[in-house]
Motif scaffolding. Structure first.
Motif, PDB file in Angstrom:
ATOM      1  N   VAL A 113       0.901  -1.403   0.123  1.00  0.00           N
ATOM      2  CA  VAL A 113      -0.086   0.009   0.044  1.00  0.00           C
ATOM      3  C   VAL A 113       0.796   1.280   0.019  1.00  0.00           C
ATOM      4  CG1 VAL A 113      -1.946  -1.213   1.081  1.00  0.00           C
ATOM      5  CG2 VAL A 113      -0.073   0.229   2.613  1.00  0.00           C
TER       6      VAL A 113
ATOM      7  N   GLU B   5       3.196   2.380   2.102  1.00  0.00           N
ATOM      8  CA  GLU B   5       3.648   2.761   3.519  1.00  0.00           C
ATOM      9  C   GLU B   5       5.088   3.188   3.814  1.00  0.00           C
ATOM     10  OE1 GLU B   5       1.886   3.770   6.822  1.00  0.00           O
ATOM     11  OE2 GLU B   5       0.313   4.180   5.723  1.00  0.00           O
TER      12      GLU B   5
ATOM     13  N   PRO C  17       6.155   8.233   0.865  1.00  0.00           N
ATOM     14  CA  PRO C  17       6.327   6.686   0.718  1.00  0.00           C
ATOM     15  C   PRO C  17       7.579   6.549   0.422  1.00  0.00           C
ATOM     16  CG  PRO C  17       5.201   7.469  -1.153  1.00  0.00           C
ATOM     17  CD  PRO C  17       5.344   9.063  -0.165  1.00  0.00           C
TER      18      PRO C  17
ATOM     19  N   ARG D 291      -6.854   0.678  -0.067  1.00  0.00           N
ATOM     20  CA  ARG D 291      -5.727   1.235   0.448  1.00  0.00           C
ATOM     21  C   ARG D 291      -4.949   1.068  -0.722  1.00  0.00           C
ATOM     22  NH1 ARG D 291      -4.951  -1.710   6.322  1.00  0.00           N
ATOM     23  NH2 ARG D 291      -6.923  -0.963   7.456  1.00  0.00           N
TER      24      ARG D 291
ATOM     25  N   GLY E  68      -2.698   4.290  -2.640  1.00  0.00           N
ATOM     26  CA  GLY E  68      -1.302   4.097  -2.398  1.00  0.00           C
ATOM     27  C   GLY E  68      -0.355   4.506  -3.642  1.00  0.00           C
TER      28      GLY E  68
END
Length: 632
Positions: A265, A267, A324, A523, A527
């Motif tokens: 996703v 992160e 990210p 998500r 993303g």
């Protein structure tokens, strides 16, 4: 590390062609750590390949942080790691005083190279000598490339590093001469590359895992026809297929599914390890887990405070969204400077003689907020919950990642609530290698195959619902291949989620995900990885569809279509063939032979259709001089 006994440099008077070498390598650098001046580039071959800004970035990234260095008094310590830095500064090709040609920087993407980033593969040697200032010296041999070919550059560095320390500058000439003779990279294929009197056999990562500039290569279009899951595990299906997933994450194996989801996703993740080789291995292994998905987040296998990006990251305020990124670091200063990082992973173990305290014997998992997500247990024993492990995990969660300042522990701190459940059946299949290093190495190979195969299957099943949007249409039996193919199925996120909710996730995912599995798709689509991957897959599908319709036009018998068509349909067919013929005339020169054959076939078809048109329409069409030229 030692040079392979089968390798010996060959004498060669052949000139090295920098342009040929740059198909694989941007430059070789020799960097020395000077006590007064810091990191100095002693050699850069070919010269002039880096801007002054890039020279600084490469030099600062080519040495271990002082806190991660070994403090034993052995005479020589070698280590290998790699980094990824952004290209920056202006660069123009020029002639240098020696008369050597300096290759100009190439902005395009060719043979899988990412012109926006440089990958640096480092062989670092620390030599301890009491006669020298501070009792020793450091020097690094660096291979710079636009390509993340770790399966090639690691073994090449194992040859080149010791060779340089044996014979000096001559080693660069020897290696460069060999590299210049190599054929162009063939992504996704096994290549045999001569180096001296030895041969490196390497599997390059597939083209779909490499950087993308909007143009689909032939190899990528052909790979779209390949099966979803490879039958041969030696064939890479993503970047860093050679990384040791099991070895670097064996202390926190239960958290691999959380880490897979975090990367899926997009992160941000901070990975902390005691040494550069360990943090590089962790970042590379994590990136490899989401194959065959193309990784769009910025990843840095070895990140230092000297990187230009650090100032921007360090200026983020409380509440700011962290970009990210996956950062691999060894300097514990990052725990304070990047305290807003939402996901922190600690892996690896310090050297027994390093300045850090030994890592805790029991791996745990902490959480920045919420409840503990899981616990890691030694020797892969997933069934025994002890009071001490629970107490350790609660303490770890309370103390947070700053506890690493005093004691290194393998752990994960994250406020993210995962949807994917750890697959304990996979963990139970892993082999406990025991204490023998030789057995452990061979068992790691087996364990890595088990883990990599599972996550490849997990990612492939997760991406499978998007398949209909990449499905190419072929002309139906009896229909005309001369008309324009229909567009691919249009994508609407809300419609996709509604349809997927009705169908369900499928048997494979339903057993491995919680009831809110649809949230993971939400998500993912929000993303950083989704849009570049989706657009790339669409481009591949569109090119494949064009190829299929072009192939159908080559096989079509125009007389069959003429005999069963009305006059209006014949006119439409004429216009369509003329359009395709003009497109073939603009076709790229790389496919000259195929384009010529298609051109002659379409030109004959155009003439055949023209001949059956009424004379008054023929005269009307010939009034256009360009069209008249086509019909000559």
């Amino acid at each position: 590390m030692s040079r392979s006994p089968s390798f010996s440099p060959r004498e060669s008077n052949a000139n090295v062609d920098p342009e040929s070498m740059q198909r694989w390598i941007v430059a070789f650098c020799i960097i020395r750590f000077d006590l007064e001046q810091g990191q100095l580039i002693e050699e850069c071959y070919p010269p002039g390949c880096l801007t002054p800004e890039e020279e600084l970035d490469v030099a600062f990234s080519s040495f271990p942080d002082s806190v991660s260095q070994h403090h034993n008094r052995s005479s020589i310590h070698d280590c290998m790691f790699f980094f990824r830095v952004q290209r920056r500064g202006s660069f123009l090709g020029e002639e240098v005083s020696s008369g050597e040609k300096v290759p100009k920087r190439k902005n395009g993407n060719e043979n899988g190279r990412d012109a926006k980033y440089l990958y640096g593969f480092v062989f670092n040697r620390q030599r301890h000598d009491e006669r020298l200032k501070r009792g020793g010296e450091q020097k690094s041999v660096v291979i710079l490339s636009h390509s993340p070919y770790s399966s090639l550059f690691k073994p090449l560095l194992q040859i080149m590093g010791p060779l340089y320390f044996d014979i000096g500058r001559k080693a660069l000439d020897c290696i460069a001469a060999s590299v210049s003779t190599w054929a162009s990279p063939l992504p996704g294929q096994l290549m045999e590359l001569p180096i001296g009197n030895a041969t490196l056999k390497v599997n390059l990562p597939p083209v779909h895992s490499l950087s993308f500039d909007g143009e689909v290569s032939f190899e990528e279009s052909a790979s779209s026809m390949a099966p979803l899951l490879p039958t041969n595990q030696s064939i890479p299906y993503g970047l860093f297929h050679d990384s040791d997933v099991f070895g670097i994450f064996k202390g926190i194996l239960l958290q691999l599914w959380l880490l897979w989801e975090l990367l899926l996703v997009g992160e941000p993740i901070l990975i902390i390890a005691p040494t550069p080789p360990q943090c590089c291995e962790a970042v590379a292994s994590l990136v490899s887990l989401i194959a065959p998905l193309f990784v769009s987040v910025d990843f840095r296998p070895y990140f230092t405070i000297h990187d230009p990006c650090f100032a921007r990251l360090n200026s983020l305020q409380e509440g700011d969204t962290f970009p990210p990124m996956i950062l691999g670091v060894t300097n514990l200063f990052f725990l304070k400077s990047l305290r807003n990082m939402p996901n922190i992973v600690s892996v690896g173990s310090p050297s027994p003689n390093s300045s850090r305290l030994p890592f805790a014997s029991r791996a745990s998992t902490g959480r920045i907020s919420g409840r503990p997500e899981g616990f890691g247990f030694p020797q892969l024993n997933l069934k025994k919950f002890s009071p001490s492990s629970l107490i350790n995990a609660v303490k770890l969660r309370r103390d947070g990642p700053l506890c690493l300042m005093t004691e290194h522990k393998e752990a994960v701190w994250s406020g993210y609530v995962p949807i994917t459940k750890p697959d304990t059946s996979i963990l139970n299949r892993l082999v406990d290698a025991g204490l023998s290093p030789r057995v452990e190495e061979s068992m790691s190979v087996v364990n890595n195959e088990i883990l990599r195969r599972h996550f490849l299957e997990l990612t492939t099943n997760f991406l499978a619902p998007f398949g209909p949007y990449f499905r190419s249409n072929t002309p139906s039996v009896g229909s005309s291949p001369f008309v324009d193919p229909p567009p691919l199925l249009a994508f609407d996120a809300d419609e996709f989620l509604a349809s997927l909710s009705t169908r369900g996730p499928g048997k494979f995912l339903s057993k491995r995900m919680k009831s809110n599995w649809l949230d993971l798709y939400r998500r993912f689509m929000k993303g950083h990885n989704f849009k570049p991957w989706f657009q790339r897959k669409r481009a591949v599908a569109e090119q494949e569809q064009c190829r299929l319709w072009r192939q159908a036009r080559m096989k079509a018998d125009i007389q069959v279509f003429i005999n069963k068509s009305s006059e209006l349909e014949i006119v439409e067919t004429f216009n369509a063939i003329e359009r395709h013929l003009l497109a073939e005339m603009q076709e790229d020169k790389n496919a000259v032979d195929q384009s010529k054959a298609t051109y002659h076939k379409l030109k004959g078809d155009l003439q055949a259709v023209f001949n059956v048109l009424p004379q008054d329409m023929q005269h009307l069409l010939l009034m256009n001089p360009d069209r008249a030229t086509l019909l000559q």
